[in-house]
Design a protein around this motif. Structure first.
Motif, PDB file in Angstrom:
ATOM      1  N   ALA A 239       1.180  -1.323   0.050  1.00  0.00           N
ATOM      2  CA  ALA A 239       0.319  -0.077  -0.183  1.00  0.00           C
ATOM      3  C   ALA A 239       0.855   1.337   0.054  1.00  0.00           C
ATOM      4  CB  ALA A 239      -1.017  -0.049   1.191  1.00  0.00           C
ATOM      5  N   ASP A 240       0.693   2.173  -0.932  1.00  0.00           N
ATOM      6  CA  ASP A 240       1.794   3.706  -0.553  1.00  0.00           C
ATOM      7  C   ASP A 240       1.774   3.883   0.656  1.00  0.00           C
ATOM      8  OD1 ASP A 240       2.728   3.230  -3.667  1.00  0.00           O
ATOM      9  OD2 ASP A 240       0.404   3.336  -4.473  1.00  0.00           O
ATOM     10  N   ASN A 241       0.225   4.453   0.651  1.00  0.00           N
ATOM     11  CA  ASN A 241       0.449   4.980   2.565  1.00  0.00           C
ATOM     12  C   ASN A 241       1.764   4.209   3.337  1.00  0.00           C
ATOM     13  OD1 ASN A 241      -1.571   3.174   2.490  1.00  0.00           O
ATOM     14  ND2 ASN A 241      -2.400   4.045   4.171  1.00  0.00           N
ATOM     15  N   MET A 242       1.778   2.675   3.228  1.00  0.00           N
ATOM     16  CA  MET A 242       2.733   2.699   4.182  1.00  0.00           C
ATOM     17  C   MET A 242       3.737   2.314   3.654  1.00  0.00           C
ATOM     18  SD  MET A 242       0.360   0.642   7.096  1.00  0.00           S
ATOM     19  CE  MET A 242       0.406   2.631   7.086  1.00  0.00           C
ATOM     20  N   LEU A 243       4.198   2.011   2.201  1.00  0.00           N
ATOM     21  CA  LEU A 243       5.516   2.708   1.894  1.00  0.00           C
ATOM     22  C   LEU A 243       6.064   3.658   2.346  1.00  0.00           C
ATOM     23  CD1 LEU A 243       4.740   0.581  -1.224  1.00  0.00           C
ATOM     24  CD2 LEU A 243       6.254  -0.289   0.196  1.00  0.00           C
ATOM     25  N   LYS A 244       5.317   5.005   1.971  1.00  0.00           N
ATOM     26  CA  LYS A 244       5.569   5.954   2.455  1.00  0.00           C
ATOM     27  C   LYS A 244       5.695   5.726   3.958  1.00  0.00           C
ATOM     28  CE  LYS A 244       4.415  10.705   1.329  1.00  0.00           C
ATOM     29  NZ  LYS A 244       3.467  11.672   1.457  1.00  0.00           N
ATOM     30  N   ALA A 245       4.976   5.616   4.247  1.00  0.00           N
ATOM     31  CA  ALA A 245       4.668   5.978   5.912  1.00  0.00           C
ATOM     32  C   ALA A 245       6.100   5.279   6.342  1.00  0.00           C
ATOM     33  CB  ALA A 245       3.427   5.193   7.183  1.00  0.00           C
ATOM     34  N   MET A 246       7.014   4.152   5.449  1.00  0.00           N
ATOM     35  CA  MET A 246       8.002   3.449   5.608  1.00  0.00           C
ATOM     36  C   MET A 246       9.082   4.007   5.207  1.00  0.00           C
ATOM     37  SD  MET A 246       6.809  -0.534   5.620  1.00  0.00           S
ATOM     38  CE  MET A 246       5.324  -1.320   6.447  1.00  0.00           C
ATOM     39  N   LYS A 247       8.810   5.094   4.791  1.00  0.00           N
ATOM     40  CA  LYS A 247      10.536   5.440   4.242  1.00  0.00           C
ATOM     41  C   LYS A 247      10.597   4.332   3.221  1.00  0.00           C
ATOM     42  CE  LYS A 247      10.833   9.006   7.526  1.00  0.00           C
ATOM     43  NZ  LYS A 247      11.853   9.289   8.929  1.00  0.00           N
ATOM     44  N   ARG A 248      10.109   4.277   2.602  1.00  0.00           N
ATOM     45  CA  ARG A 248      10.904   3.359   1.649  1.00  0.00           C
ATOM     46  C   ARG A 248      11.488   3.806   0.699  1.00  0.00           C
ATOM     47  NH1 ARG A 248      13.150  -1.817   3.309  1.00  0.00           N
ATOM     48  NH2 ARG A 248      12.135  -2.447   1.358  1.00  0.00           N
ATOM     49  N   GLN A 249      11.031   4.741  -0.285  1.00  0.00           N
ATOM     50  CA  GLN A 249      11.179   4.986  -1.571  1.00  0.00           C
ATOM     51  C   GLN A 249      11.297   4.899  -2.493  1.00  0.00           C
ATOM     52  OE1 GLN A 249      15.757   4.578   0.076  1.00  0.00           O
ATOM     53  NE2 GLN A 249      16.173   6.949  -0.620  1.00  0.00           N
ATOM     54  N   ILE A 250      10.038   3.776  -2.528  1.00  0.00           N
ATOM     55  CA  ILE A 250       9.603   3.077  -3.726  1.00  0.00           C
ATOM     56  C   ILE A 250       7.837   3.519  -3.592  1.00  0.00           C
ATOM     57  CG2 ILE A 250       9.450   1.086  -2.966  1.00  0.00           C
ATOM     58  CD1 ILE A 250      10.743   0.191  -5.808  1.00  0.00           C
ATOM     59  N   THR A 251       7.355   3.144  -5.122  1.00  0.00           N
ATOM     60  CA  THR A 251       5.579   2.974  -4.650  1.00  0.00           C
ATOM     61  C   THR A 251       5.799   1.796  -5.212  1.00  0.00           C
ATOM     62  OG1 THR A 251       5.482   3.775  -7.210  1.00  0.00           O
ATOM     63  CG2 THR A 251       5.386   5.678  -5.440  1.00  0.00           C
ATOM     64  N   ARG A 252       4.234   1.214  -5.384  1.00  0.00           N
ATOM     65  CA  ARG A 252       4.272  -0.279  -5.780  1.00  0.00           C
ATOM     66  C   ARG A 252       3.367  -0.272  -6.901  1.00  0.00           C
ATOM     67  NH1 ARG A 252      -2.489  -3.408  -4.748  1.00  0.00           N
ATOM     68  NH2 ARG A 252      -1.962  -4.626  -6.168  1.00  0.00           N
ATOM     69  N   ARG A 253       3.718   0.824  -8.384  1.00  0.00           N
ATOM     70  CA  ARG A 253       3.579   0.799  -9.276  1.00  0.00           C
ATOM     71  C   ARG A 253       5.517   0.024  -9.604  1.00  0.00           C
ATOM     72  NH1 ARG A 253       0.690   4.825 -13.926  1.00  0.00           N
ATOM     73  NH2 ARG A 253      -0.534   2.799 -13.717  1.00  0.00           N
ATOM     74  N   GLU A 254       5.868   1.066  -9.363  1.00  0.00           N
ATOM     75  CA  GLU A 254       7.166   1.093  -9.118  1.00  0.00           C
ATOM     76  C   GLU A 254       7.494   0.151  -9.299  1.00  0.00           C
ATOM     77  OE1 GLU A 254       9.060   5.757  -9.060  1.00  0.00           O
ATOM     78  OE2 GLU A 254       8.963   3.827  -6.922  1.00  0.00           O
ATOM     79  N   MET A 255       7.539  -0.745  -8.145  1.00  0.00           N
ATOM     80  CA  MET A 255       7.611  -2.083  -7.813  1.00  0.00           C
ATOM     81  C   MET A 255       7.062  -3.059  -7.843  1.00  0.00           C
ATOM     82  SD  MET A 255       7.251  -2.137  -2.476  1.00  0.00           S
ATOM     83  CE  MET A 255       5.622  -2.671  -2.592  1.00  0.00           C
ATOM     84  N   GLU A 256       5.568  -2.569  -9.027  1.00  0.00           N
ATOM     85  CA  GLU A 256       5.650  -3.871  -9.966  1.00  0.00           C
ATOM     86  C   GLU A 256       6.106  -3.835 -11.437  1.00  0.00           C
ATOM     87  OE1 GLU A 256       0.595  -4.004  -8.222  1.00  0.00           O
ATOM     88  OE2 GLU A 256       0.780  -2.079  -9.969  1.00  0.00           O
ATOM     89  N   GLU A 257       6.780  -2.794 -11.703  1.00  0.00           N
ATOM     90  CA  GLU A 257       7.652  -2.260 -13.118  1.00  0.00           C
ATOM     91  C   GLU A 257       8.468  -3.340 -12.452  1.00  0.00           C
ATOM     92  OE1 GLU A 257       7.401   1.888 -13.011  1.00  0.00           O
ATOM     93  OE2 GLU A 257       5.038   1.712 -14.594  1.00  0.00           O
ATOM     94  N   LEU A 258       8.774  -3.449 -11.818  1.00  0.00           N
ATOM     95  CA  LEU A 258      10.677  -3.567 -11.431  1.00  0.00           C
ATOM     96  C   LEU A 258      10.495  -5.399 -10.970  1.00  0.00           C
ATOM     97  CD1 LEU A 258      13.692  -4.054 -10.347  1.00  0.00           C
ATOM     98  CD2 LEU A 258      12.634  -3.788  -7.878  1.00  0.00           C
ATOM     99  N   ILE A 259       9.799  -6.026 -10.637  1.00  0.00           N
ATOM    100  CA  ILE A 259       9.465  -7.036 -10.200  1.00  0.00           C
ATOM    101  C   ILE A 259       8.840  -7.852 -12.157  1.00  0.00           C
ATOM    102  CG2 ILE A 259       7.986  -9.091  -9.619  1.00  0.00           C
ATOM    103  CD1 ILE A 259       6.953  -7.277  -7.457  1.00  0.00           C
ATOM    104  N   ALA A 260       7.806  -7.152 -12.491  1.00  0.00           N
ATOM    105  CA  ALA A 260       7.978  -7.436 -14.381  1.00  0.00           C
ATOM    106  C   ALA A 260       8.813  -7.352 -14.721  1.00  0.00           C
ATOM    107  CB  ALA A 260       7.191  -6.295 -15.147  1.00  0.00           C
TER     108      ALA A 260
END
Length: 435
Positions: free
Chosen positions: A262-283
């Protein structure tokens, strides 16, 4: 007149926590042995008189286990069964002052970078010529190889930089020499570990050098499997995948902790990445390395997480279909930036969410394992238990992933590779026969 004989010291090292701690204990063992000090690892014999507890301070459960282990050893000392108890590792690094006052019976406390100070307690010298030499606590055919120490990331939940400091890479030459040394001793598989593998080389060479390192390691004669643990998704060096695809002895396996979707969780965790960017990377990873096994790790119950976020994470798992998933209930760690947030998800609820998420993955794992039935895989034999052999494919790391249970009429050797046809599949394990 009888003269009193002084019994020679024997040291038992107890290791808690991750594989990085295991390597530290192995290095400490090697240094003690080189100084002619008798040393064992997690011996049950009780014929030692000194204990060194190498602690973990990562999350609450790990800290609790470390403290309980220290108290157990102190109790043995109070009963006269031990002469000395020393404590090192992450918990000691992080809470030394508090621990010294709470458990004064411990003879000395050491941080994560104080190996020479531990050796001084034994009137031993740090031998720098022992480059990478250590007494393996693993079976002879595999070993962990630490390529860097520390981390420069500032993930909100993580206390590792507090305990391990900033990222420091070992040189390529040093790592290759260590790998060659391990192979000479019978090691066939090395698991590369660091707090963040993909940052490797930036401090030493001013650019990410993991791909170059892998090429050099793949040239080491006799090294049959090289496995990658703890890659970070942000700014992932894609050239690593080219090397993985081209070199036969690099396992088609990548351990990349994502923590949430979830983007709001990724941001709160300071992960420097969005869900869409993760999906693109995995693909992109799957396109570059067809058939790759992807492992990830997730956190349940981070401050502010809602059931909606959990549903999003479950949908992400169903869409991405990872081969392997581990999950931790969130641990509220002082000194981290998340410590300023309200830890608003009760522990019981964190664990319930973790279980709910893992049930989704369990089904995916079962389906993926069913697809392997009837296929033949190269399997490394790890051990023999209850008359059956247990091994792993290149898609499985030690202790955290699937095992292959093998029936064989002929004797197999631990540490050898065999071809196994899968005959049955379960949620997390496979059964097969040698072909």
């Amino acid at each position: 007149m009888k003269t009193r004989t002084l019994k020679k010291d024997k040291v038992n090292i107890i290791t808690l926590g991750c594989s990085k701690n295991m390597v530290d204990s192995e290095v400490l063992s090697g240094q003690l042995a080189a100084n002619e000090i008798d040393v064992v690892h997690e011996s049950a014999k009780r014929d030692h008189n000194i204990v060194i507890v190498n602690t973990c301070g990562f999350i609450d459960k790990a800290k609790e286990e470390s403290i309980n282990t220290i108290i157990e050893q102190v109790s043995l000392k109070q009963k006269g069964k031990l002469d000395k108890v020393y404590v090192t590792g992450c918990l000691s690094q992080r809470y030394r002052d508090d621990l010294e006052s709470e458990i004064p019976e411990v003879d000395a406390w050491f941080g994560t970078m104080e190996l020479p100070l531990i050796l001084k307690k034994f009137e031993a010298d740090y031998k720098s010529e022992l480059l990478g030499e250590r007494l393996l606590a693993t079976p002879q055919h595999y070993a962990y190889l630490k390529i860097a120490e520390g981390c420069n990331r500032t993930c909100a939940f993580c206390a590792i930089p507090l305990m391990r400091g900033t990222h420091v890479s070992k040189s390529i030459e040093e790592i290759v020499a260590e790998a060659e040394n391990l192979v000479k001793r019978g090691v066939k598989e090395i698991m590369l570990i660091a707090q963040e593998l993909t940052y490797y080389g930036l401090d030493l060479y001013k650019k990410r050098m993991l791909a170059d390192l892998l090429n050099k390691l793949a040239d080491v004669k006799g090294l049959e499997w090289i496995r990658l643990h703890y890659a970070y998704p942000h700014k992932f060096p894609m050239e690593v995948l080219d090397v993985m695809r081209e070199r036969d002895n690099i396992c088609k396996y990548l351990d990349m902790p994502l923590q949430h979707a979830a983007d709001n969780m990724l941001k709160a965790m300071k992960r420097q990445i969005t869900r869409r960017e993760m999906e693109e990377l995995i693909a992109a990873i799957r396109e570059k390395v067809p058939g790759i096994c992807l492992r990830t790790t997730l956190i349940a119950g981070f401050p502010g997480e809602t059931q909606e976020d959990v549903e999003e994470l479950k949908a992400f798992l169903q869409a991405q279909r990872f081969d392997r998933v581990g999950i931790f209930p969130y641990s509220h760690e002082e000194g981290t930036s998340a410590y300023d947030l309200v830890d608003d998800v009760p522990q019981e609820e964190k664990e319930r969410r973790a279980q709910e998420i893992m049930e989704v993955q369990q089904e995916i794992s079962y389906e993926k394992n069913q697809e392997k039935v009837g296929k033949i895989f190269k399997v490394l034999i790890d051990k023999k238990e209850a008359g059956r052999y247990l091994g792993r494919t290149e898609f499985d790391s030690v202790e955290v992933d699937n095992e292959v249970v093998i029936s064989s009429d002929k004797k197999l050797t631990v540490g050898e590779f065999v071809n196994v046809k899968i005959t049955k599949a379960y949620d997390y394990d496979l059964e097969g026969e040698v072909v």
